[in-house]
Design a protein around this motif. Structure first.
Motif, PDB file in Angstrom:
ATOM      1  N   ASP A 391      -3.082  -6.755 -13.153  1.00 54.38           N
ATOM      2  CA  ASP A 391      -4.060  -6.897 -12.069  1.00 54.38           C
ATOM      3  C   ASP A 391      -3.366  -6.835 -10.713  1.00 54.38           C
ATOM      4  N   LEU A 392      -2.237  -7.512 -10.601  1.00 51.77           N
ATOM      5  CA  LEU A 392      -1.487  -7.490  -9.339  1.00 51.77           C
ATOM      6  C   LEU A 392      -1.010  -6.081  -9.037  1.00 51.77           C
ATOM      7  N   ARG A 393      -0.530  -5.379 -10.059  1.00 57.43           N
ATOM      8  CA  ARG A 393      -0.084  -3.990  -9.891  1.00 57.43           C
ATOM      9  C   ARG A 393      -1.225  -3.135  -9.337  1.00 57.43           C
ATOM     10  N   ASP A 394      -2.423  -3.275  -9.922  1.00 56.38           N
ATOM     11  CA  ASP A 394      -3.560  -2.491  -9.456  1.00 56.38           C
ATOM     12  C   ASP A 394      -3.949  -2.873  -8.025  1.00 56.38           C
ATOM     13  N   PHE A 395      -3.834  -4.159  -7.709  1.00 51.48           N
ATOM     14  CA  PHE A 395      -4.149  -4.628  -6.359  1.00 51.48           C
ATOM     15  C   PHE A 395      -3.223  -3.962  -5.343  1.00 51.48           C
ATOM     16  N   VAL A 396      -1.928  -3.997  -5.614  1.00 50.62           N
ATOM     17  CA  VAL A 396      -0.960  -3.409  -4.682  1.00 50.62           C
ATOM     18  C   VAL A 396      -1.144  -1.903  -4.600  1.00 50.62           C
ATOM     19  N   ASN A 402      -4.749   3.181  -0.036  1.00 50.35           N
ATOM     20  CA  ASN A 402      -5.669   3.169   1.109  1.00 50.35           C
ATOM     21  C   ASN A 402      -4.949   3.062   2.440  1.00 50.35           C
ATOM     22  N   GLY A 403      -3.611   3.102   2.397  1.00 49.46           N
ATOM     23  CA  GLY A 403      -2.853   3.016   3.638  1.00 49.46           C
ATOM     24  C   GLY A 403      -2.654   1.613   4.159  1.00 49.46           C
ATOM     25  N   GLN A 404      -3.080   0.598   3.395  1.00 49.94           N
ATOM     26  CA  GLN A 404      -2.920  -0.793   3.841  1.00 49.94           C
ATOM     27  C   GLN A 404      -1.567  -1.317   3.355  1.00 49.94           C
ATOM     28  N   THR A 405      -0.516  -0.711   3.878  1.00 46.99           N
ATOM     29  CA  THR A 405       0.818  -1.019   3.373  1.00 46.99           C
ATOM     30  C   THR A 405       1.255  -2.439   3.718  1.00 46.99           C
ATOM     31  N   GLY A 406       0.789  -2.969   4.833  1.00 46.51           N
ATOM     32  CA  GLY A 406       1.170  -4.325   5.214  1.00 46.51           C
ATOM     33  C   GLY A 406       0.674  -5.338   4.197  1.00 46.51           C
ATOM     34  N   ARG A 407      -0.607  -5.236   3.826  1.00 45.72           N
ATOM     35  CA  ARG A 407      -1.172  -6.168   2.844  1.00 45.72           C
ATOM     36  C   ARG A 407      -0.468  -5.999   1.496  1.00 45.72           C
ATOM     37  N   ALA A 408      -0.256  -4.747   1.104  1.00 42.69           N
ATOM     38  CA  ALA A 408       0.431  -4.497  -0.170  1.00 42.69           C
ATOM     39  C   ALA A 408       1.832  -5.090  -0.153  1.00 42.69           C
ATOM     40  N   MET A 409       2.520  -4.961   0.985  1.00 45.47           N
ATOM     41  CA  MET A 409       3.883  -5.464   1.110  1.00 45.47           C
ATOM     42  C   MET A 409       3.917  -6.988   0.973  1.00 45.47           C
ATOM     43  N   VAL A 410       2.979  -7.665   1.606  1.00 45.95           N
ATOM     44  CA  VAL A 410       2.937  -9.125   1.553  1.00 45.95           C
ATOM     45  C   VAL A 410       2.749  -9.604   0.124  1.00 45.95           C
ATOM     46  N   GLU A 411       1.765  -9.013  -0.571  1.00 44.43           N
ATOM     47  CA  GLU A 411       1.462  -9.497  -1.918  1.00 44.43           C
ATOM     48  C   GLU A 411       2.562  -9.106  -2.908  1.00 44.43           C
ATOM     49  N   GLN A 426      10.200  -6.458  -9.247  1.00 40.48           N
ATOM     50  CA  GLN A 426      11.130  -5.834  -8.315  1.00 40.48           C
ATOM     51  C   GLN A 426      10.796  -4.355  -8.109  1.00 40.48           C
ATOM     52  N   SER A 427      10.383  -3.677  -9.181  1.00 41.43           N
ATOM     53  CA  SER A 427      10.012  -2.267  -9.062  1.00 41.43           C
ATOM     54  C   SER A 427       8.777  -2.092  -8.185  1.00 41.43           C
ATOM     55  N   LEU A 428       7.791  -2.977  -8.360  1.00 37.00           N
ATOM     56  CA  LEU A 428       6.575  -2.909  -7.543  1.00 37.00           C
ATOM     57  C   LEU A 428       6.907  -3.193  -6.077  1.00 37.00           C
ATOM     58  N   LEU A 429       7.796  -4.149  -5.827  1.00 35.88           N
ATOM     59  CA  LEU A 429       8.229  -4.427  -4.459  1.00 35.88           C
ATOM     60  C   LEU A 429       8.925  -3.198  -3.875  1.00 35.88           C
ATOM     61  N   GLY A 430       9.753  -2.535  -4.673  1.00 37.01           N
ATOM     62  CA  GLY A 430      10.411  -1.317  -4.197  1.00 37.01           C
ATOM     63  C   GLY A 430       9.411  -0.246  -3.788  1.00 37.01           C
ATOM     64  N   ALA A 432       6.353  -0.686  -2.637  1.00 42.35           N
ATOM     65  CA  ALA A 432       5.744  -1.065  -1.362  1.00 42.35           C
ATOM     66  C   ALA A 432       6.712  -0.836  -0.202  1.00 42.35           C
ATOM     67  N   LEU A 433       7.986  -1.178  -0.393  1.00 39.56           N
ATOM     68  CA  LEU A 433       8.983  -0.986   0.656  1.00 39.56           C
ATOM     69  C   LEU A 433       9.210   0.500   0.934  1.00 39.56           C
ATOM     70  N   LEU A 434       9.222   1.316  -0.111  1.00 37.70           N
ATOM     71  CA  LEU A 434       9.475   2.742   0.080  1.00 37.70           C
ATOM     72  C   LEU A 434       8.347   3.394   0.867  1.00 37.70           C
ATOM     73  N   VAL A 435       7.113   3.034   0.540  1.00 41.85           N
ATOM     74  CA  VAL A 435       5.968   3.605   1.263  1.00 41.85           C
ATOM     75  C   VAL A 435       5.996   3.178   2.722  1.00 41.85           C
ATOM     76  N   ARG A 436       6.505   1.985   3.009  1.00 45.79           N
ATOM     77  CA  ARG A 436       6.615   1.515   4.399  1.00 45.79           C
ATOM     78  C   ARG A 436       7.814   2.115   5.122  1.00 45.79           C
ATOM     79  N   GLY A 437       8.651   2.860   4.396  1.00 47.19           N
ATOM     80  CA  GLY A 437       9.802   3.485   5.026  1.00 47.19           C
ATOM     81  C   GLY A 437      11.029   2.607   5.092  1.00 47.19           C
ATOM     82  N   GLU A 438      11.007   1.448   4.418  1.00 47.37           N
ATOM     83  CA  GLU A 438      12.179   0.554   4.408  1.00 47.37           C
ATOM     84  C   GLU A 438      13.059   0.958   3.225  1.00 47.37           C
TER      85      GLU A 438
END
Length: 588
Positions: A391-396, A402-411, A426-430, A432-438
């Motif tokens: 469920d968390l994976r689908d949420f992120v 939808n381009g809401q990378t900030g919310r995805a990054m936080v969660e 850790q993979s899911l966090l990666g 989110a970070l990659l899409v944000r350009g970090e």
């Protein structure tokens, strides 16, 4: 032909041990209990149960034997029988540790992870320095998402007893997940030195050998396992896998039909069944099987690709378009899926739509990672109602898409902190970070995830991150590590072949690309066009021409295929037409 005949003979011998005379020596001098223990040690639960029941009939107390009878039932995959012996705490003082350890294994196999943890806690109270128990605790942690803590439990098991076969077997599993099948083999060999007649170890060893491409040695291990325990359910399935790899498809189908129903319904068995149907020409049956598999594993791109192929071959173009057109229009969809959907639309005389997919398939695409689509509608996702990893994976994913990378990054960050030992977190966090350009932080997260499982999807993400950073050396190192560990993904071999070619190592590139073509990329125009270019560099012009034609026939609008054929064709008029076509295609 000789190898295939030998393969058929060896597989039949491996799975039909009843046809061979037993060469085992009767255990005349052993007591019934010692004989039962020996059977349990080699994984023969049926033989052990017979001896133990005989002891019950002779007046031995149930409390003395319940733990062993539960273990015997587990070895036979009879979970209901195991529960009858293991529930109720009816163990003697001497068998309390074993009894609760077996109860923990039972609960884990039935998916009751909290109950398994409680049982293992009671086993620890009775026997805190049991290496085998710590290995089982590691397995529980691994399944529960505490993968880094599972590694610590494996270390604890081997610190207590460095030669413990259960601990070594678990360490082999961890190494296989993080480094590939080849590095895992040494751990399994060490375990087999301590327990040469352990059927579970032998079947794991056979499976790992098979994944490492050592079919002959895998069959020898299976044959030994079958001699020790003719009724072990994994042996027939693994024999079917090895027969299929040897292109003995009829034999593989016959073997697979003998696999117990529970094993036949696993994703791996469904994949094998569908591939066998494809190879044997049962395209409609293959489509049904891949449909089931893609529903079980919606992110399994191979299952979707095989479903598309099956539908196309079975004449199911309408269903193919209805089911897969939307997926093929995604940015991350493979050129193959776009091409198949385009061809299906052509068959249905929907030529304008077909042209859009075929044009998209023809465009060269750089390696890129885009957010995987959520399989749950975004409107149905609320963070305060999330109670599982999927469920968390689908949420992120929904918020990344939808381009809401900030919310995805936080969660994703919160989830990674709460589950610091989870490779998936850790993979899911990666992602989110990659899409944000970090990029650097994404690489760190992916590297932590790779300590647990270095599979192809994660390897692709690491490659993409290093490519975005411009670190070509690191890209090559990631690919080389994946392949040297026994990774058999054709796309990885193709990418590494391209990397080697970019460094001027054309002979090595040719070998790597040939491996990719032999293992699944024979219909990939990008790999074939690159192989043509490498052949030119090696002075093999006739060979280059063959590869260029194969690439061009597969995708006549693909610029690298056009370019490769124009480079090696001896027909001046054709070269002229190809150059004009290339200019028109690249100008779009």
């Amino acid at each position: 032909m000789t190898f295939r005949a030998d393969l058929r003979r060896i597989v039949l011998v491996a799975v039909l041990p009843g046809l061979l005379a037993s060469c085992g020596q009767p255990e005349e001098r052993a007591s019934p209990f010692e004989t039962a223990q020996a059977a349990l040690a080699r994984g023969d639960g049926r033989a052990a149960e017979g001896r133990l029941r005989a002891m019950l009939g002779q007046g031995h107390a149930e409390a003395e034997l319940a733990a062993y009878l539960g273990q015997a039932a587990l070895q036979q995959d009879d979970l209901a029988k195991a529960r009858r012996w293991l529930e109720g705490d009816a163990f003697s003082d001497e068998t309390t540790g074993l009894g609760f350890r077996m109860l923990g294994e039972l609960e884990m196999r039935e998916g009751h992870l909290a109950a398994a943890g409680a049982a293992y806690d009671r086993a620890l109270n009775a026997d805190p320095d049991n290496a085998q128990l710590w290995a089982e605790i590691g397995r529980l942690r691994y399944r529960g998402g505490e993968q880094l803590q599972a590694i610590e439990a494996a270390d604890r098991a081997l610190a207590i007893d460095p030669g413990n076969p259960v601990g070594l077997r678990f360490r082999a599993q961890l190494v296989r997940d993080s480094d590939g099948p080849r590095p895992a083999l040494k751990w399994l060999r060490t375990a087999l030195e301590a327990a040469p007649d352990d059927v579970g170890l032998l079947t794991d060893y056979a499976a790992t050998l098979g994944d490492a491409g050592e079919a002959g040695a895998a069959l020898a291990a299976l044959r030994r396992a079958s001699e020790l325990s003719p009724n072990a359910p994994r042996i027939v399935y693994l024999s079917a896998v090895i027969a299929a790899r040897g292109r003995e498809f009829d034999l593989a189908r016959s073997l697979l039909q003998r696999v117990p129903k529970a094993e036949a319904e696993t994703p791996a068995a469904l994949l094998l069944s569908g591939i066998l149907d494809l190879e044997l020409g049962n395209h409609a049956s293959a489509a049904l099987t891949f449909d089931r598999l893609s529903q079980l594993q919606p992110d399994n791109r191979r299952a979707v690709r095989l479903l598309a192929r099956s539908l196309m071959l079975s004449g199911g173009e309408r269903e193919l378009v209805a089911r897969l057109a939307e997926r093929a229009s995604e940015r991350r969809a493979s050129p193959y899926l776009k091409t198949v959907v385009g061809r299906a639309l052509e068959t249905l005389d929907r030529r304008e739509e077909a042209a859009a997919f075929l044009d998209a398939a023809a465009r060269p695409s750089a390696l890129a990672v885009s957010p995987l689509p959520s399989r749950t509608l975004p409107d149905a996702l609320r963070f305060d109602q999330i109670d599982s990893g999927p469920d968390l994976r689908d949420f992120v994913r929904a918020h990344l898409g939808n381009g809401q990378t900030g919310r995805a990054m936080v969660e994703a960050g919160n989830f990674a902190r709460e589950h610091a030992g989870s490779g998936d977190a850790q993979s899911l966090l990666g992602d989110a970070l990659l899409v944000r350009g970090e990029i650097d932080r994404a690489i760190q997260a992916y590297s932590r995830a790779a300590q647990v499982r270095r599979d192809w999807p994660l390897t692709q993400r690491l490659i993409a991150a290093y490519a975005m950073k411009g670190d070509s050396d690191a890209v090559g190192e990631v690919l080389e590590r994946y392949l040297s560990g026994g990774g058999n993904e054709a796309s990885a071999a193709g990418l590494y072949g391209g990397w080697l070619a970019s460094r001027g190592q054309f002979a090595l590139a040719a070998g790597m690309l040939d491996s990719a073509i032999a293992h699944g990329a024979r219909s990939d125009p990008a790999v074939l066009a690159l192989r043509s270019e490498v052949a030119v560099q090696l002075g093999a012009i006739a060979e280059a021409r063959q590869f260029a034609w194969r690439a061009y026939k597969l995708q006549p609008l693909f610029p690298p295929a056009i370019r490769a054929l124009a480079r090696v064709s001896e027909d001046a008029a054709l070269v002229n037409r190809l150059e004009r076509k290339l200019a028109a295609v690249t100008a779009r």
